[in-house]
Write an enzyme that holds these catalytic residues in place. Structure first.
Site, PDB file in Angstrom:
ATOM      1  N   GLY A 189      13.462   5.631 -10.951  1.00  0.00           N
ATOM      2  CA  GLY A 189      12.635   4.981 -10.075  1.00  0.00           C
ATOM      3  C   GLY A 189      11.785   5.812  -9.133  1.00  0.00           C
ATOM      4  O   GLY A 189      11.720   5.689  -7.967  1.00  0.00           O
ATOM      5  N   VAL A 191       8.320   8.514  -8.723  1.00  0.00           N
ATOM      6  CA  VAL A 191       6.840   8.251  -8.834  1.00  0.00           C
ATOM      7  C   VAL A 191       6.523   7.824 -10.056  1.00  0.00           C
ATOM      8  O   VAL A 191       5.872   6.713 -10.175  1.00  0.00           O
ATOM      9  CB  VAL A 191       6.159   9.415  -8.447  1.00  0.00           C
ATOM     10  CG1 VAL A 191       4.588   9.292  -8.538  1.00  0.00           C
ATOM     11  CG2 VAL A 191       6.394   9.987  -6.914  1.00  0.00           C
ATOM     12  N   HIS A 452     -15.368   0.257  11.823  1.00  0.00           N
ATOM     13  CA  HIS A 452     -15.103  -1.229  11.879  1.00  0.00           C
ATOM     14  C   HIS A 452     -15.858  -1.994  11.095  1.00  0.00           C
ATOM     15  O   HIS A 452     -17.138  -1.925  11.213  1.00  0.00           O
ATOM     16  CB  HIS A 452     -14.585  -1.916  13.234  1.00  0.00           C
ATOM     17  CG  HIS A 452     -14.194  -3.185  13.000  1.00  0.00           C
ATOM     18  ND1 HIS A 452     -12.901  -3.728  12.669  1.00  0.00           N
ATOM     19  CD2 HIS A 452     -15.049  -4.335  13.275  1.00  0.00           C
ATOM     20  CE1 HIS A 452     -12.689  -4.751  12.627  1.00  0.00           C
ATOM     21  NE2 HIS A 452     -14.142  -5.808  12.957  1.00  0.00           N
TER      22      HIS A 452
END
Length: 473
Positions: A189, A191, A452
């Site tokens: 488990g 990368v 933003h």
């Protein structure tokens, strides 16, 4: 007839070919010896093909939930043959690009297996390269002033868990699957295992991950690991940690079955196929190391900070020396080695400045120390964390799980590490990498005006959160 070079590189992967380009720029007469294809593992059996498959899986998963965006697509399906064709097309295009770069840099490419010879009539020192040509023609003899070993690595397996290419696969065989299994067990488990689990799950495969460590992606920050496990389980991936797989219990027939010790209990797992994802081992066999004084340590070539081996004119970079087995690391190691060969006094690599990425769904990325590592090194730690749930762009994407976490030193305010999990974080981590290189503080990151709406606003907010000043939480 023997050919003389300033530099001969064994291996044309990302470590080797990038080093060759830099050597050419510095005026060194350079040759690459490659027994396979230029681009190496990354281009042909790793980074690029796996990410192409991940992208197709992502598109399929997105299309299945398109109603959330007011888009109605009935009976969404995929053709895995076409998925593979797209992958191969991308690889072929990039391969042509690397070949062009070699011609542009006037870098000679020998297609064959190169071996280092000991002292001989060609040279009093080890380093002459004998190339056994792929086309069966007579061996070529290359006499370099310097040698760079960039022979890479290959998937490792567990003793007794032999790769057969049919039932038991490594990532190499998995990339070439013509059709998908209905179910798969992934041993490991880390990368690579988590990327495969994510991809196959998105394609509709039933996935079970067996990880020996107490948590998946154990080298990442513990909070990132916990969040990854939560989100993978939410998507239906079965994850078993603390699982000691017993290779001797492997059984193959209509599918595979294997047992593992989990919390002192023996449990059996069954699937159509089994994928072994337990790391990679260096390609050090058959390249003539026995003809040199080069030292091997734990299966990898030992070098100094400038990537010189014990034979000062022979260098080694990339997966073959261990460490961070990442394509971008290999490239920079190659550049440092070549700069040193050319006498340019390069700076050694600070590996705490290297960004690491996981291209699963969700993505994860990090640079610097985890919270636990920082504490182990004696830092008095403060952290800031900000969720993507409060980021407008994440909601627009429909991907609001995850967070950005910043680790800093409470006394000096130094930035120690940045850890992310969520949408497109592999494209965002470079801001944190630059902050580390410039020795920025969380205050400086917070005072960088992030536009933003963007996902990167989470970085600014996490930096504010380090001192309890986050605005949107």
């Amino acid at each position: 007839m023997a050919q003389e070079y300033d530099l001969v590189i064994l291996g044309g992967g990302t470590g080797g070919y990038v080093a060759a380009i830099r050597a050419s720029q510095l005026g060194l007469k350079t040759a690459i010896v490659e027994k396979g294809k230029l681009g190496g593992t990354c281009l042909h059996n790793g980074c690029i093909p796996s990410k192409a498959l991940l992208r197709s899986a992502e598109v399929y998963a997105t299309a299945k939930k398109s109603e959330q965006f007011g888009v109605f697509a009935s009976e969404v399906t995929f053709d895995f043959g076409k998925v593979q064709e797209r992958k191969e097309s991308i690889v072929a295009q990039l391969h042509k690009g690397v070949q062009h770069l070699m011609k542009q840099g006037k870098i000679d490419v020998y297609e064959g297996m190169g071996r280092i010879l000991g002292p001989s009539i060609f040279s009093p020192m080890p380093g002459t390269i004998s190339v056994e040509m792929n086309d069966g023609s007579d061996n070529e003899m290359l006499i370099p002033k310097n040698v760079l070993l960039a022979t890479g690595s290959r998937p490792r397996s567990l003793p007794g868990l032999d790769i057969d290419g049919e039932f038991v696969l490594s990532s190499d065989e998995a990339l070439k699957m013509e059709s998908l299994p209905a179910s798969i067990i992934i041993v490991g488990g880390g990368v690579i295992g988590i990327e495969w689990a994510s991809m196959l799950s998105d394609f509709g495969v039933e996935v079970t991950v067996l990880e020996y460590a107490p948590r998946i992606i154990p080298t990442e920050d513990h909070e990132v690991s916990k969040e990854m496990q939560r989100l993978m389980k939410k998507r239906g991936v079965k994850i078993v940690t603390g699982a000691k797989v017993l290779p001797e219990t492997l059984s193959k027939g209509e599918g595979v079955s294997i047992s593992a010790e989990v919390k002192d209990q023996l449990k059996e797992y069954k699937a159509d196929k089994l994928l072994v994802s337990v790391g990679r081992q260096a390609n050090i066999e058959g390249i003539g190391l026995e003809n040199t004084d080069i030292e091997i340590e734990k299966g990898f070539i030992k070098t100094n900070e400038f990537f010189q081996t014990k034979e000062s004119h022979i260098y080694a970079v990339g997966d073959v020396i261990g460490g961070l087995q990442l394509a971008h690391v290999a490239s920079h190691e190659g550049i440092v080695a070549v700069e040193h060969i050319a006498g340019n006094d390069p700076q050694p690599i600070d590996y705490t400045l290297v960004s690491k990425c996981i291209y699963s769904h969700p993505e994860a990325a990090s640079v610097g120390l985890t919270e636990a590592e920082a504490k182990e090194l004696g830092h008095k730690v403060k952290t800031g964390k900000f969720s993507f749930r409060a980021i407008g762009k994440a909601l627009v994407f429909g991907e609001s799980d995850g967070f950005v976490k910043i680790v800093a030193d409470e006394e000096t305010n130094d930035l120690l590490g940045v850890h992310m999990i969520g949408p497109h974080v592999t494209d965002m981590i470079s801001e944190a990498g630059l902050a580390k290189v410039l020795d920025a503080t969380p205050w400086e990151i917070a005072h960088t005006i992030h536009p933003h709406p963007t996902l990167s606003e989470a970085i600014g907010e996490a930096a504010l959160a380090v001192d309890g000043r986050a605005l949107h939480s």
